[in-house]
Design an enzyme around this catalytic site. Structure first.
Site, PDB file in Angstrom:
ATOM      1  N   CYS A 176       2.986  -4.599   6.802  1.00 25.00           N
ATOM      2  CA  CYS A 176       2.636  -4.307   5.378  1.00 25.00           C
ATOM      3  C   CYS A 176       3.909  -4.062   4.711  1.00 25.00           C
ATOM      4  O   CYS A 176       5.010  -3.602   5.100  1.00 25.00           O
ATOM      5  CB  CYS A 176       1.623  -3.624   5.218  1.00 25.00           C
ATOM      6  SG  CYS A 176      -0.239  -4.323   5.917  1.00 25.00           S
TER       7      CYS A 176
ATOM      8  N   HIS B 143       0.845  -1.231   0.084  1.00 28.22           N
ATOM      9  CA  HIS B 143       0.135  -0.109   0.080  1.00 28.22           C
ATOM     10  C   HIS B 143       0.821   1.178  -0.099  1.00 28.22           C
ATOM     11  O   HIS B 143       2.105   1.240   0.271  1.00 28.22           O
ATOM     12  CB  HIS B 143      -1.052  -0.090   1.282  1.00 28.22           C
ATOM     13  CG  HIS B 143      -0.206   0.162   2.450  1.00 28.22           C
ATOM     14  ND1 HIS B 143       0.188   1.018   3.099  1.00 28.22           N
ATOM     15  CD2 HIS B 143      -0.030  -0.891   3.473  1.00 28.22           C
ATOM     16  CE1 HIS B 143       0.763   0.811   4.193  1.00 28.22           C
ATOM     17  NE2 HIS B 143       0.553  -0.512   4.331  1.00 28.22           N
TER      18      HIS B 143
END
Length: 190
Positions: free
Chosen positions: A162, A146
């Protein structure tokens, strides 16, 4: 499991890739040159259309064609909080909403508890401008590739697991990557 070395990925790089304008509200920040998107030569064993994440050097490679990839600088999870092995992009979203995991809230309630009900997408959202949701066996791994409103974190181990790119880089990658794209992490040999 085969290990990828820095030598495998490094090669003659073309000029950096032009990236879309900064997302509204994102602070101006000049990313170190090494972490800016760049076309590079890679080992021919990597399948076009796949993503490879080199954990030791904080790089994500999107393989364009045999021996050619776009290299993006990334921020990764702190030691022990990273995706391991393989996954596929199971979903994509523009300006995604975000909800911290139960583990994040338990680990750092002073930081995450206020967002337990979720945070709508937007320039201050931790997932940034775009998100690629990683799946295994048809199930969400809870790991994402992301964007981030904190580009100064690129090149560091700072997140809860992440893979973060600048908002400009995730928009570029998002536009290239279809659902079903294979993603593989590569850890340094111990």
């Amino acid at each position: 499991m085969s290990q990828i070395t820095r030598r495998v990925f490094l090669g003659t790089g073309a000029a950096g890739i032009a990236a879309p304008a900064l997302a509204a509200g994102e602070k101006k920040f000049k990313l170190e040159k090494i972490y800016r998107p760049k076309v590079v030569k890679v080992h021919p064993q990597f399948a076009p259309g796949s993503i490879h994440i080199e954990m030791r050097y904080f790089f994500l490679y999107y393989i364009l064609e045999p021996e050619k990839a776009i290299r993006y600088g990334v921020a990764l999870g702190e030691e022990g909080r990273n995706l391991s092995g393989s996954a596929v992009v199971g979903r994509k979203e523009e300006w995604p909403s975000w909800t911290p995991t139960a583990n994040m809230i338990r680990r750092e309630p002073e930081v995450y508890k206020k967002w337990a009900g979720g945070l709508p997408g937007g320039p201050d959202n931790p997932l940034g401008a775009r998100a690629l949701y990683l799946y295994r066996g048809g199930r969400d791994t809870r790991y994402r590739i992301h964007g981030t409103p904190q580009p100064w974190t690129i090149g560091r181990g700072v997140s809860s697991g992440c893979i973060r790119l600048t908002n400009e880089a995730i928009v570029d990658l998002y536009n290239r990557v279809p659902i079903g794209t294979r993603v593989k992490t590569h850890r340094p040999a111990t």
